[in-house]
Motif scaffolding. Structure first.
Motif, PDB file in Angstrom:
ATOM      1  N   LEU A 133       8.195   7.403  -4.794  1.00 49.13           N
ATOM      2  CA  LEU A 133       8.338   8.840  -4.946  1.00 49.13           C
ATOM      3  C   LEU A 133       9.376   9.425  -3.998  1.00 49.13           C
ATOM      4  N   MET A 134       9.410   8.945  -2.774  1.00 47.08           N
ATOM      5  CA  MET A 134      10.178   9.617  -1.744  1.00 47.08           C
ATOM      6  C   MET A 134      11.572   9.042  -1.529  1.00 47.08           C
ATOM      7  N   THR A 147      13.579   7.361  -3.838  1.00 46.10           N
ATOM      8  CA  THR A 147      14.369   7.124  -5.046  1.00 46.10           C
ATOM      9  C   THR A 147      14.651   8.454  -5.737  1.00 46.10           C
ATOM     10  N   SER A 148      15.210   8.361  -6.931  1.00 49.76           N
ATOM     11  CA  SER A 148      15.534   9.549  -7.716  1.00 49.76           C
ATOM     12  C   SER A 148      14.352  10.060  -8.527  1.00 49.76           C
ATOM     13  N   PHE A 149      13.167   9.493  -8.334  1.00 49.25           N
ATOM     14  CA  PHE A 149      12.010   9.835  -9.158  1.00 49.25           C
ATOM     15  C   PHE A 149      11.610  11.297  -8.989  1.00 49.25           C
ATOM     16  N   THR A 150      11.680  11.827  -7.785  1.00 52.92           N
ATOM     17  CA  THR A 150      11.229  13.198  -7.531  1.00 52.92           C
ATOM     18  C   THR A 150      12.044  14.199  -8.326  1.00 52.92           C
ATOM     19  N   ARG A 151      13.362  14.115  -8.242  1.00 56.03           N
ATOM     20  CA  ARG A 151      14.221  15.063  -8.962  1.00 56.03           C
ATOM     21  C   ARG A 151      14.008  14.966 -10.468  1.00 56.03           C
ATOM     22  N   ILE A 152      13.932  13.750 -10.988  1.00 59.33           N
ATOM     23  CA  ILE A 152      13.801  13.566 -12.441  1.00 59.33           C
ATOM     24  C   ILE A 152      12.484  14.139 -12.936  1.00 59.33           C
ATOM     25  N   LEU A 153      11.400  13.855 -12.226  1.00 58.88           N
ATOM     26  CA  LEU A 153      10.092  14.329 -12.676  1.00 58.88           C
ATOM     27  C   LEU A 153       9.997  15.846 -12.616  1.00 58.88           C
ATOM     28  N   VAL A 154      10.522  16.463 -11.567  1.00 57.13           N
ATOM     29  CA  VAL A 154      10.459  17.920 -11.437  1.00 57.13           C
ATOM     30  C   VAL A 154      11.288  18.587 -12.533  1.00 57.13           C
ATOM     31  N   VAL A 155      12.469  18.065 -12.807  1.00 51.80           N
ATOM     32  CA  VAL A 155      13.324  18.665 -13.844  1.00 51.80           C
ATOM     33  C   VAL A 155      12.685  18.532 -15.217  1.00 51.80           C
ATOM     34  N   LEU A 156      12.115  17.396 -15.529  1.00 52.87           N
ATOM     35  CA  LEU A 156      11.433  17.238 -16.820  1.00 52.87           C
ATOM     36  C   LEU A 156      10.234  18.172 -16.930  1.00 52.87           C
ATOM     37  N   GLY A 157       9.556  18.418 -15.818  1.00 56.73           N
ATOM     38  CA  GLY A 157       8.468  19.401 -15.835  1.00 56.73           C
ATOM     39  C   GLY A 157       8.975  20.811 -16.087  1.00 56.73           C
ATOM     40  N   SER A 200       0.815  -1.217   0.000  1.00 50.94           N
ATOM     41  CA  SER A 200       0.000   0.000   0.000  1.00 50.94           C
ATOM     42  C   SER A 200       0.847   1.265   0.000  1.00 50.94           C
ATOM     43  N   MET A 201       2.061   1.178   0.532  1.00 52.16           N
ATOM     44  CA  MET A 201       2.950   2.339   0.578  1.00 52.16           C
ATOM     45  C   MET A 201       3.942   2.358  -0.580  1.00 52.16           C
ATOM     46  N   ALA A 202       3.785   1.441  -1.541  1.00 54.36           N
ATOM     47  CA  ALA A 202       4.735   1.372  -2.658  1.00 54.36           C
ATOM     48  C   ALA A 202       4.815   2.667  -3.460  1.00 54.36           C
ATOM     49  N   THR A 247      16.325   6.802  10.351  1.00 53.76           N
ATOM     50  CA  THR A 247      15.812   6.776   8.981  1.00 53.76           C
ATOM     51  C   THR A 247      14.632   7.723   8.799  1.00 53.76           C
ATOM     52  N   MET A 248      13.787   7.854   9.821  1.00 50.96           N
ATOM     53  CA  MET A 248      12.636   8.749   9.724  1.00 50.96           C
ATOM     54  C   MET A 248      13.045  10.213   9.695  1.00 50.96           C
ATOM     55  N   VAL A 249      14.261  10.522  10.124  1.00 56.05           N
ATOM     56  CA  VAL A 249      14.800  11.879   9.993  1.00 56.05           C
ATOM     57  C   VAL A 249      15.493  12.050   8.645  1.00 56.05           C
ATOM     58  N   LEU A 250      16.111  10.991   8.167  1.00 49.43           N
ATOM     59  CA  LEU A 250      16.836  11.056   6.908  1.00 49.43           C
ATOM     60  C   LEU A 250      15.894  11.217   5.711  1.00 49.43           C
ATOM     61  N   ILE A 251      14.738  10.573   5.744  1.00 54.06           N
ATOM     62  CA  ILE A 251      13.844  10.584   4.578  1.00 54.06           C
ATOM     63  C   ILE A 251      13.367  12.001   4.243  1.00 54.06           C
ATOM     64  N   PRO A 252      12.789  12.778   5.189  1.00 50.62           N
ATOM     65  CA  PRO A 252      12.376  14.142   4.809  1.00 50.62           C
ATOM     66  C   PRO A 252      13.544  15.038   4.420  1.00 50.62           C
TER      67      PRO A 252
END
Length: 267
Positions: A81-82, A84-94, A74-76, A189-194
């Motif tokens: 999004l959070m 991996t590198s998906f966030t940076r790639i998607l924002v730059v392409l936008g 359910s959290m996949a 880890t919960m501090v590292l993620i944000p």
């Protein structure tokens, strides 16, 4: 006997028609009910799900593993999004699409799919490490679940630490009320993620500003030419859009953007 249309049928003829219809219906029903000859019968599998009391600790562990698996599934999307590198790639392409003044070209589905496959490409070493050192030994029964979990989290933390800025990490540590750690193992880890997500957003916006600069120069040149010609009522963006697309194509823009994105994760 002749039957004329529009005349009522007599009683005997009506009775014969009813009997014939009944016999025909009975024959069709019997044919449908009978098994078809020379056709194999395929059994339909039945699935039984039952909830009962656990017979031992092993049943409780299995139930907890199933609940954990459902939770991870359910959290996949959030993990993709959070973490991996998906966030940076998607924002730059936008940013690339917005800088050229295009609204729906390329479409959102194309941008998201391209970002997804580039994410698979950049995250392949990390996921290969997890598969070789965590998933495969756990499925073969060589390591327990706790060791497999540690071998899964460690490569992800190393990847996030490489992309996380010290300023964002210090901010999240201060907000969490945690003292400055001595090493990376002391960071939760919960501090590292944000902190990682904030760093990704900051990096993607910095890359977006660099992408915008040549297109802004084209807009300024087109606007100056139109004003000098007295065509102030003509929108400059309407004229500059083809020139920006031409500049992007001649400079081989897609290759430059993708190469910059991939190399930014390797540093």
């Amino acid at each position: 006997m002749k039957i004329r249309f529009g005349e009522p049928l007599n009683g005997k003829l009506s009775l014969c028609l009813v009997i014939a219809a009944a016999l025909l219906f009975a024959g069709v029903s019997a044919a449908l009910a009978a098994p078809a000859p020379n056709l194999p019968t395929l059994p339909i599998p039945a699935i039984n799900m039952a909830i009962g009391a656990a017979d031992g600790p092993q049943d409780v562990v299995l139930t907890l593993q199933i609940i954990a698996l459902i939770t991870v599934l359910s959290m996949a999307p959030a993990i993709l999004l959070m973490l991996t590198s998906f966030t940076r790639i998607l924002v730059v392409l936008g940013f690339v699409r917005s800088a050229m003044g295009l609204q729906q070209s390329p479409p959102n589905q194309v941008i998201s799919s391209l970002a997804l496959f580039i994410t698979f490409f950049t995250m392949a070493p990390v996921w290969t490490n997890i598969y070789d050192n965590a998933l495969t030994p756990y499925l073969q029964g060589d390591v327990p679940a706790s060791v497999a979990w540690d071998n899964t989290v460690r490569p992800m933390r190393q990847f996030m630490f490489k992309q996380t800025r010290e300023k964002e990490l210090s901010l999240m540590l201060r907000l969490a009320g945690v003292e400055q750690p001595n090493n990376q193992d002391d960071v939760e880890t919960m501090v590292l993620i944000p902190a990682f997500v904030l760093s990704e957003l900051k990096t993607s916006f910095q890359m977006g500003v660099v992408i915008y600069i040549p297109f802004i120069v084209v807009d300024m040149i087109i606007a100056s030419i139109l004003m000098s010609m007295g065509m102030m009522m003509l929108p400059p963006s309407l004229i500059s859009m083809p020139f920006k697309i031409l500049l992007f194509v001649m400079a081989d823009g897609w290759n430059l953007v993708i190469a910059s994105l991939v190399t930014s994760f390797n540093n």
